[in-house]
Design a protein around this motif. Structure first.
Motif: not given
Length: 330
Positions: A75-89
């Motif tokens: 959904a973020a990419v669809h909104e022209d946003l870039r998601p920077d994700t970290a798992l179990l931070p």
């Protein structure tokens, strides 16, 4: 809790898309916290929605959270946003399963944005599928989708398929007499119209699908021993097409990756005209899970089992209001 403002409309929409993800018994075991200043989401596992009997390690809970995380990124990419994700931070907080910081738009090299139209079209289908075989080209696309999330997708065939079906039948037989499994079904299913009309989680009776009269497809009967008035019986496919999602290791991070892979596969499958459901019964028994693994690779850990095919998309299951799963902070 800070009340969302009109400026948070996009944030609310992103979470609504995220929560369209599948989860074990539709328990929806997630909670989102958004920080305006840093434009960062925290995704938390909701332990109140865990299933200590059917999912004692919270493996399925993490898979559901991983699926919601993937939807959020799509959904973020669809909104022209870039998601920077970290798992179990945060090692001190295992319930914090991921953070997603939204940054400026960038070229979508991940291919996630193209999956967006499937988010609200994808529904679990517990109806019979046709015997039409999934083309090799589509299977390769689905394998690549799982691979992009650090997981492996395999389509069991020949004796391996028969072994998987036998393990599913064994699990179904155990569940039929297992008190704990029955308690989970009672908690998370709605067998009458009144409860289905008011519930915002769980599996409603209209999503059970018909009782299996014949066929080999491993479809969980969410009614259990209870009678659902007006429910019909049907013959399911005699040559079910199953897809096994595995990871190299068996840690919470791998469960999250498996959930992301599952949802990426299901979204792509939806776009390719396929319907799907879960056949996780043998994964809920520790002694049945290991024999499911791909005999060719001989390594890895089975995380979930999908049933795919050409058939009706199932009805949409209820969803909790975004206001119940989203906390907006300054």
């Amino acid at each position: 809790m800070t009340r969302p403002t009109p400026a948070d409309k996009q944030v609310t929409a992103l979470v609504r898309d995220a929560t369209a993800a599948p989860s074990m018994h539709n328990a929806q075991p997630w909670f989102f916290r958004y920080f305006r200043r840093s434009r960062t989401f925290e995704i938390h596992a909701d332990q109140a929605r865990a299933m200590p009997h059917s999912d004692p390690q919270n493996r399925g809970l993490h898979i559901g959270c991983g699926a919601a995380l993937l939807n959020l990124e799509v959904a973020a990419v669809h909104e022209d946003l870039r998601p920077d994700t970290a798992l179990l931070p945060d090692p001190t907080d295992p319930a914090l399963v991921a953070t997603v910081r939204l940054t400026h738009a960038a070229a979508d090299r991940s291919g996630l944005g193209a999956l967006y139209p499937a988010i609200h079209r994808r529904h679990t289908s517990r109806y019979p599928f046709g015997e039409r075989e999934i083309p090799d080209a589509v299977r390769e696309e689905l394998r690549a989708a799982a691979d992009a999330e650090g997981a492996t997708l395999a389509f069991p065939t020949a004796w391996h398929l028969q072994e998987v079906l036998e393990l599913a039948r064994e699990a179904e037989a155990r569940n039929a007499t297992d008190r704990g499994a029955d308690e989970d079904l009672v908690r998370w299913t709605r067998t009458d119209a009144a409860s289905a009309a008011t519930a915002d989680d769980g599996v409603p009776h209209y999503a059970f699908g018909p009782r299996r009269r014949g066929g080999k497809a491993p479809v969980r009967d969410f009614a259990g021993s209870r009678r659902v008035p007006g429910r019909e019986a049907a013959d399911f496919e005699h040559h079910p097409q199953l897809a096994l999602v595995s990871t190299a290791h068996n840690r919470p991070e791998d469960w999250l990756r498996a959930g992301r892979a599952v949802e990426r596969v299901l979204l792509l499958a939806t776009l390719r005209g396929l319907a799907g459901s879960f056949a996780t019964q043998p994964l809920e028994w520790s002694d049945l899970r290991w024999p499911l693994r791909d005999p060719v690779a001989g390594t890895g850990y089975a995380q979930t089992l999908l049933r795919l095919g050409y058939g009706p998309q199932g009805p949409g299951a209820p969803r909790r209001p975004v206001s119940d799963v989203l906390d907006v902070q300054p």
